[in-house]
Scaffold this motif. Sequence first.
Motif, PDB file in Angstrom:
ATOM      1  N   THR A  26       0.844  -1.208   0.000  1.00  0.00           N
ATOM      2  CA  THR A  26       0.000   0.000   0.000  1.00  0.00           C
ATOM      3  C   THR A  26       0.876   1.254   0.000  1.00  0.00           C
ATOM      4  O   THR A  26       2.067   1.195   0.318  1.00  0.00           O
ATOM      5  N   ASN A  27       0.263   2.374  -0.327  1.00  0.00           N
ATOM      6  CA  ASN A  27       1.028   3.621  -0.331  1.00  0.00           C
ATOM      7  C   ASN A  27       1.545   3.975   1.069  1.00  0.00           C
ATOM      8  O   ASN A  27       2.609   4.575   1.195  1.00  0.00           O
ATOM      9  N   GLU A  28       0.806   3.581   2.076  1.00  0.00           N
ATOM     10  CA  GLU A  28       1.298   3.841   3.440  1.00  0.00           C
ATOM     11  C   GLU A  28       2.570   3.022   3.696  1.00  0.00           C
ATOM     12  O   GLU A  28       3.546   3.533   4.249  1.00  0.00           O
ATOM     13  N   ILE A  29       2.535   1.760   3.283  1.00  0.00           N
ATOM     14  CA  ILE A  29       3.703   0.897   3.492  1.00  0.00           C
ATOM     15  C   ILE A  29       4.891   1.407   2.664  1.00  0.00           C
ATOM     16  O   ILE A  29       6.029   1.432   3.140  1.00  0.00           O
ATOM     17  N   GLN A  30       4.630   1.859   1.438  1.00  0.00           N
ATOM     18  CA  GLN A  30       5.720   2.415   0.614  1.00  0.00           C
ATOM     19  C   GLN A  30       6.352   3.620   1.318  1.00  0.00           C
ATOM     20  O   GLN A  30       7.565   3.797   1.292  1.00  0.00           O
ATOM     21  N   ARG A  31       5.514   4.430   1.925  1.00  0.00           N
ATOM     22  CA  ARG A  31       6.052   5.601   2.649  1.00  0.00           C
ATOM     23  C   ARG A  31       6.890   5.152   3.834  1.00  0.00           C
ATOM     24  O   ARG A  31       7.940   5.748   4.131  1.00  0.00           O
TER      25      ARG A  31
END
Lengths: 397, 379
Positions: free
Chosen positions: A383-388
Amino acid sequence: MDLQFSSDDLAFQDEVRSFLKENLPASVLDRSDRGLHPLKDDIVAWQKTLHKKGWIAPNWPVKHGGTGWSLTQKYIYNREYFLTGAPQTIAFGLNMVGPVIYTFGTQKQKDKYLTDILQSNVWWCQGYSEPGAGSDLASLRTRAVRDGDDYVVNGQKIWTSWAQYADMMFCLVRTDPDVKQQEGISFLLIDMTSPGIEVRPIIGLDGEHSLNEVFFDDVRVPAENLIGEENKGWTYAKFLLGNERNTIARVSRSQYQLKRLKEVARAERRGAGHLIEDTDFRRRIARIETDLMALEAMELRYLSQDIAGKKLMAEPSVLKIRGAEIAQAIKTLTVEALGPYGMVYESEDQLTMRNDGPLGPEYAHGAMADHLYQRAATIYGGTNEIQRNIIAKLILR
Amino acid sequence: MNFELSGEQQMLKDSVERFVQDNYEFAKRKDLAGSALGYSDSHWAVFAEMGWLMLPFAEENGGLGGSAVDMGVVTEALGAGMTLEPLVPSVLLGGKLVEALGGAAQKDNILSAVAGGQLKLALAYGEPHARFDLNYVEATAVKSGNKYVLNGRKSVVLQAASADKIVVIARTSGDAADTSGISAFLIDADTTGLLKQDYPMVDGQRASDLWLQDVQAELLGAEGAAFAALQSVIDGAICAVCSEAVGAMGRVLEMTKDYTATRNQFGKAISDNQVVQHRLVDMFTVLEESKAITDMTTMRLAEGAQNTSALVSAMKAKVGEAARFVGAQGVQLHGGIGMTDEYPIGHYFKRLMAIDVMFGDSAHHLNRYAEGIATGANS
Ligand SMILES: Cc1cc2nc3c(=O)[nH]c(=O)nc-3n(C[C@H](O)[C@H](O)[C@H](O)COP(=O)(O)OP(=O)(O)OC[C@H]3O[C@@H](n4cnc5c(N)ncnc54)[C@H](O)[C@@H]3O)c2cc1C
C-alpha cells in the motif's frame, strides 16, 4: 547530462512502434482504451504474438529467452508498448515467477516451466496475501508440512487476482512456525488442479470478478515444486517484488490515458461548447500532466543512476506512490469529465445483456469501471502507506 | 444562534434512525438495490406513514410545513443507511416544483398524493449537452390548444423508472442557454411519445434517460418563467443530499475507526500507527466542516435568506470534496476488503461519489461561487 537517445536507439524505437501498431488487434486495443480488463483469450493470443517476435520477456537473460536489450532499449520498449495503448501483459508468469525460477530454480524446474511461461501456455497466479497477512505478509499462516515426497498444504489465500483462470500458483507457505517469521517461509509452485483446492470468487466494487479466495485442504504438492531451499522463501519473495521497477511508475500508460482524457473532454459538451474549452478543467488536466512530467523525469533519472551502476534503495517506492496517485487522479478526472453520466454504472455483464445500451456516451462505462478498479492501485503490491514507511526507513533515517 | 436540534427535531431524528437500523442492514440494502424496483414499496409506505413525505410541503398544501433544517435531519439519518427510496426525486424535486409553480387545481391533484406516497414524481431537468448548467435547455415545448407538445432529450433523471408522473423542463422561447423562456410541464410516465432507458447508477439508485417525441404535456405555472423556481428547488435538494453525505461520511468514519482498531498487522492494531490516526483525523475534520457548513446553509435557507445560490454552492463544493476524500480514504484504510462488493465501505464510497456529482460536482459549484466574486454578488 543529456537527454538524447542515440540514432540506434531511435531506429529501435521506430521498429518497436511500427511492429506494435501493426500487430495489436483492434479488439484488444478497444478494450484497453475503454479501461476494461482484457479477455483471457485475447491477452493470451496477444502475448503469443509478442513471443513469436521474441519480445515477450525483455527483462529475461538471453539464455532463458530474453532480448539482450540495453537498459535504454528496455526503457524505450516499455514506453512504446504503453503509448500504443496495449494492455499490460499478465505479470504473474513473465515478471514474477519466471525470474524467480530462472534465478533460484533447479534445472528441472527451468525446463518444466520457463518455456510455457514464455509461450503463455500456462496461466500463473500469485498466492501471497492471506486474510490475516496483508501488509504484514511475513505473518502468513498457510501451512506446508513435509510428508514423504510431498508437502501437505492447508490454509487460505485471499485477493488472488485471476485465480479463476490459473493453471499454477506460486505460493508462500509456512514450513517452520517456530522461528522468526521471515525464516520459516517457503516458496512453492502449486498445480491449481490438485485435489483439495477450492477457488471462490470475490466480486469487486466495480461489480466484476478479478479477485478470489483460494482454500487448501490437505493439498499434496510434490516436494520437487519447492523453489530453492526450504524456509528461504522470503528471500525469493523479496527478490520478486524488487523486479517490478520497470513498470512501477506506469508513466507511459498514464500518458496514454491522459490523452484519452483529453479526447473525452473534447467530446463532452458543455452548453454550446465543449468541456475542453473550460479553463478550470484544463488547469486540472495540466496539474496532472505536470505531475506526470515530474514522474517521468524521476524515472529517467533513476534509470540513469541504474545504468551508471549506482545502487537504488527505496526509489521504486517513490515511483510507486506517485505513479499510483497519478493513475488514480487521471481516472477520477475522466469520470468527472462525464458530468452527470459520472453517476451511471452497471457491470459489463448487465450492460451487454441489455439491448438499449450504451448508457450515456459509449466511453462512459469503461471510464467508471477503471476508476473503481484503480482505487486498488494504492493498495496492491504494497500500500502507499507501506511504501512511505519503506522510504522513511531506507532513505530518511 | 443555535446549532442544536429542537425536541421535535430530535424525535424526528430518532425515528428515522430507528427506521434505518431496523430496515437497512447492509445485506438487506444490497438485495433491495438489486431488486427490479431498486427500493421497497413497503418502506415507501413507512416514509408516508411517518409523515416524512409531507414534511416539506406547506400546511395549506396538505404538508407539515417543515423547514430545510427538518428535512436535513431526515436525510442525514437516511444517508447513514444509504436508503434507496425516492424521497429526493419525488418529494424534494418533483413535489416541490409543483408546489412552487402549480395552480391550485394542480397542487390539489398532486401534492396530497405525493405527500401520501400514492403518487411518485420525478424531475427531468438535465440534458446531455447541459452538463450541470440548469439554464441550458434544448428540449422544446410548443403550445397546441390548451396543451403543449414536447420534443427533445433528458438525461440521468433520478428514479424516473418508477415515477407515475414526470415534471419536464423544456424551452418555450429563447436560446438554449437563456434563463428566460424555460417552462415546466407535467406528463404521465406512460404517455405516448415518451421513450425511457432505465438503468442503475453507481450507488445502486436508479435513473433514466428520456426521449420525448411529440409528447402532450400540461404547463406548470407561467410560460417561460420556471427558471427561478427550478433553481431554488435544486438548491433545496442540494441541501438535502449534503445532509445525506454528512450521514454517510459519519458511517464511513465510524466503520473505518472500528476496522482499523480491530485489524492487526505487524503485531498491533493498524490504528496504532500514527499515520493512520492522522488520516482518521483528516477524515473527521472534513466531516466536521461538512456538518457545520451544511447545518449553517440549511438554517439560512430555512430563515428565507436571499441569494442563497452562492451559499449553496459554497456548501456543495466543500461537501462534495469532503465526500470524495472520506469515501476514498475509507476504502484505502480497509485495504483489500475495501475493494469488495460484499463489504459496505465500497458502497459508501460510490454513494458519496454520486452525491458529489449530483446537481453539480464540487468543481462546478466552486466555479459558480467564483463567478459570484466576479459579479460582486458574493463580494
Ligand atoms: C485489486 C487487488 C488485487 C490483488 N491481487 C493480489 C494477488 O494477485 N495476489 C496476492 O497475494 N495479493 C493480492 N492483493 C492483495 C494486496 O497485496 C493486499 O491487499 C495488500 O498487501 C494490503 O493488505 P490488506 O488488504 O490485508 O490490508 P491491510 O494490510 O490490512 O491494510 C489496511 C490499511 O492499513 C494500512 N496499514 C497497514 N499497516 C500499516 C502500517 N504499519 N503503517 C501505516 N499504515 C498501515 C494499509 O496501508 C491500509 O491502508 C490484491 C489486492 C487488491 C486490492
